[in-house]
Design a protein around this motif. Structure first.
Motif, short mmCIF file in Angstrom:
data_model
loop_
_atom_site.label_atom_id
_atom_site.label_comp_id
_atom_site.label_asym_id
_atom_site.label_seq_id
_atom_site.Cartn_x
_atom_site.Cartn_y
_atom_site.Cartn_z
N MET A 1 0.59 -0.91 -0.14
CA MET A 1 -0.52 0.15 0.59
C MET A 1 0.74 0.66 0.31
O MET A 1 1.78 1.02 0.66
N HIS A 6 -1.40 4.73 3.77
CA HIS A 6 -0.55 4.78 4.82
C HIS A 6 -1.58 6.27 6.26
O HIS A 6 -2.03 5.50 6.84
N SER A 9 -4.77 6.69 6.67
CA SER A 9 -5.40 5.56 7.34
C SER A 9 -5.19 6.07 9.27
O SER A 9 -6.02 6.37 9.52
N GLU A 207 -6.97 5.16 -3.52
CA GLU A 207 -7.60 4.99 -1.77
C GLU A 207 -8.45 4.28 -2.20
O GLU A 207 -9.65 2.97 -1.09
N THR A 232 -6.50 -4.21 -1.70
CA THR A 232 -7.13 -3.74 -0.79
C THR A 232 -7.36 -3.10 -0.21
O THR A 232 -8.30 -2.60 1.27
N GLY A 233 -8.50 -1.68 -0.97
CA GLY A 233 -8.87 -0.68 -1.28
C GLY A 233 -10.30 -0.63 -1.16
O GLY A 233 -10.96 -1.76 -0.80
N ASN A 234 -11.21 0.30 -0.55
CA ASN A 234 -12.80 0.25 -0.50
C ASN A 234 -12.89 0.49 -2.19
O ASN A 234 -12.59 0.61 -2.68
N SER A 265 -14.34 -2.84 4.69
CA SER A 265 -14.19 -3.09 5.46
C SER A 265 -14.53 -3.11 6.33
O SER A 265 -15.22 -1.72 6.22
N ASN A 319 -4.84 -3.53 5.44
CA ASN A 319 -3.87 -2.96 3.60
C ASN A 319 -2.98 -3.23 2.99
O ASN A 319 -3.16 -2.39 2.25
N HIS A 403 -6.81 -9.15 4.40
CA HIS A 403 -6.35 -7.50 4.34
C HIS A 403 -6.79 -7.11 4.65
O HIS A 403 -6.39 -5.75 5.09
N MET A 404 -8.69 -6.20 4.41
CA MET A 404 -9.42 -5.86 4.62
C MET A 404 -9.04 -5.45 6.15
O MET A 404 -9.86 -3.88 6.53
#
Length: 461
Positions: A1, A6, A9, A207, A232-234, A265, A319, A403-404
Motif C-alpha cells: 500500500m 497508510h 488511514s 484509495e 485492499t482499498g474500498n 472493511s 491493507n 487484509h481488509m
C-alpha cells in the motif's frame, strides 16, 4: 500500500478518536456546569460524580452504536444532528431507568439531569457546526482528500466526475478514469481518461475505486470486480439509483451519488472504536497476567540455544502493509539460511525447548505486544509471510480481502481446526466469513473457544 494511503488511514483514525475525546469532554463539562447552575457550588457531591461517570461511560457506548463516528464526508449532516439528539435522549433515558431500578431517583435533581443532557447535546452539535465548515474549506482547497479511480462507461464516469467537481467538500480527488468502451467519449472532452480492456488484471494505487456502470451491465461489473480481487482499498458500485425506491438496502451516499458497497472493511465508524478498545484492553490485561510466564519462557529460550529471545518475521497485515510479527524463537539462529518454504512444519529444525513452545503455541504469546502496539488484533485472519502472499494472491480467489482487517492472534479458521499445514483455501473461506459476519460478540466467542479448546493442537508445530 502506498505510504500516503497508510498515512491518511492513520490520520483518519486519530481524527475519529479526537472527536470522541471532544464529545466526552463536552459531556463531563456540561454535567459540571449544570451542577453549578442548579446547585450553586463548584464542589460536586460524590453521588453526582458517580452519576457523571456513568453518563460518560454511556456516552462511549451509545454514541458509537448510533453511527455518530462513521465518516460523514460529503453526506447529509442534518441526519447526524438528529442522531446526536437521539443519542443523548437515550443516554438520559438509560440513566433515569438505572436510577429508578436502584430506587435512588429522589436523591438527584431532575432539572440538573435534563439541563445536563440538553447542554451536552447542544455542545456536541455546536462543535460540529463550527468544525464542519472549516473542514469543508480545507477539502475545497485540496487538503484531506481521498484519491479515487473511476472505471466504467463514459456517461456514468462523466456524471460522477462532474458531481464531485460541483461538491468539492466531499473530499474526493479523481486521479484516473478508465473506460471500458469507446462510446460517448465526447462527454469526457477535456478530461484525461484511458482505455481499459475487460479481462486484464487491474492494479491501482488510489484509495477508492468506483465502478460506474448501469444496472443492465451487471456482467461487466462482475468482471471488473474480479479484476480488482487483489485490491485492499474500498470498491464501490455507482449505478444511477436516484429514481429507485430501495427498501432495507444499504447504500452509501457521497456528494448526492448513491454507491453500493461491494467490498468494504467492517472496521469503520463505531466498529473501529469497539475493535480498538477490545484489542487494547484485552492485550493489556493478558500481558499483565502472563508477564511472569513471558519472563520464564524468555529465560528458557535463552538457555536452550544461543541467539535472541524473540524471532522477528515480516508478515502482511491490514491493507497489505507488512509488519514485523514477534514470536519466541523456537529454531536455531541459522535454521532458515537456505530460504523458507510453505508448509513442512514437521520437518523444520527446532530446539528441544522450541518444540515444546510450538506444540503448546506458547511461542505466539509475544504477539500480544504486536496487538498492544497496533500491528495486530486479538481476533482476525492469521497473517502470512510477504513472499507467500505474492504467490497466494494469484492462486486463491479473494485471498487479498483477508487484509481488509487487522491480522489476529486467533481467528475463526483457527478455532475450526484450519491452522498449520491445513487446506489454505478452507482457511481463507473462514477468514472471509469472519470479515463478513464480524461483531464484538463473535470476537468474544472466538476468544472463549480459543481458551476452552486450549493451545495444544495436532496441527501446531
Amino acid at each position: 500500500m502506498p505510504s500516503s494511503l497508510h498515512t491518511l488511514s492513520g490520520f483518519s483514525a486519530y481524527t475519529t478518536q479526537a472527536v470522541r475525546l471532544v464529545d466526552l469532554t463536552i459531556v463531563l463539562l456540561c454535567g459540571w456546569l449544570a451542577y453549578w447552575l442548579r446547585l450553586g457550588t463548584f464542589s460536586m457531591d460524590e453521588r453526582y460524580l458517580w452519576l457523571l461517570t456513568l453518563g460518560a461511560l454511556l456516552t462511549l457506548l451509545v454514541l458509537p452504536s448510533l453511527g455518530i463516528y462513521q465518516s460523514w464526508r460529503g453526506r447529509m449532516r442534518g441526519q447526524l444532528m438528529l442522531r446526536l439528539l437521539s443519542g443523548f435522549f437515550l443516554i438520559g433515558a438509560l440513566i433515569t431507568l438505572i436510577l429508578f431500578l436502584a430506587k435512588s431517583g429522589m436523591a438527584y435533581s431532575r432539572l440538573w439531569l435534563v439541563a445536563w443532557m440538553l447542554s451536552a447535546a447542544g455542545g456536541c452539535i455546536l462543535i460540529r457546526a463550527v468544525a464542519y465548515p472549516i473542514l469543508n474549506r480545507l477539502r475545497a482547497s485540496g487538503r484531506n482528500r481521498r484519491t479515487l479511480l473511476l472505471i466504467g462507461d463514459a456517461h456514468s464516469c462523466a456524471t460522477a466526475w462532474r458531481q464531485l467537481q460541483r461538491v468539492p467538500t466531499a473530499g474526493f480527488e479523481v486521479e484516473r478514469i478508465l473506460l471500458i468502451d469507446d462510446d460517448h467519449q465526447e462527454e469526457l472532452a477535456g478530461i484525461h481518461h484511458e482505455r481499459y480492456t475487460l479481462g486484464d488484471r487491474l492494479e491501482h494505487t488510489e484509495e477508492e475505486v468506483w465502478i460506474c456502470l448501469p444496472l443492465a451491465e451487471g456482467d461487466w461489473v462482475k468482471e471488473i470486480q474480479n479484476a480488482l480481487s487483489q485490491s485492499t482499498g474500498n470498491v464501490r458500485y455507482m449505478p444511477d439509483l436516484r429514481d429507485f425506491r430501495l427498501i432495507n438496502h444499504s447504500v452509501s451516499q457521497v456528494a448526492d451519488l448513491y454507491l453500493l458497497d461491494l467490498s468494504c472493511s467492517p472496521m469503520t465508524g463505531s466498529n473501529r472504536l469497539l475493535k480498538w478498545l477490545e484489542d487494547k484492553l484485552v492485550a493489556a490485561l493478558i500481558l499483565l497476567l502472563i508477564s511472569p510466564v513471558l519472563a520464564v519462557l524468555a529465560v528458557g529460550v535463552k538457555l536452550s540455544s544461543p541467539g535472541p529471545v524473540f524471532y522477528r518475521q515480516e508478515r502482511v497485515g491490514l491493507n497489505g502493509v507488512p509488519f514485523m510479527m514477534l514470536k519466541f524463537r523456537s529454531m536455531p539462529v541459522n535454521a532458515e539460511k537456505g530460504g523458507v518454504q510453505w508448509g513442512g512444519a514437521r520437518n523444520k529444525e527446532v530446539t528441544a525447548f522450541g518444540a515444546f513452545l510450538r506444540k503448546t503455541s506458547l511461542d505466539e504469546l509475544p504477539q500480544f505486544l504486536n496487538v498492544f502496539k497496533g500491528d495486530m488484533s486479538i481476533v482476525g485472519p492469521r497473517p502470512e509471510r510477504t513472499q507467500f502472499v505474492q504467490t497466494f494472491k494469484n492462486e486463491i480467489p479473494g485471498y487479498m480481502q483477508k487484509h481488509m482487517v487487522k491480522a489476529g492472534i486467533t481467528g475463526w479458521a483457527q478455532i475450526n481446526g484450519w491452522r498449520g499445514d491445513t487446506d489454505l483455501t478452507k482457511r481463507i473461506e473462514c477468514d472471509l466469513w469472519y470479515i463478513k459476519n464480524w461483531s464484538l460478540w463473535l470476537d468474544v466467542k472466538i476468544i472463549l473457544l480459543t481458551v476452552l479448546k486450549g493451545f495444544v493442537h495436532r496441527h501446531a508445530y
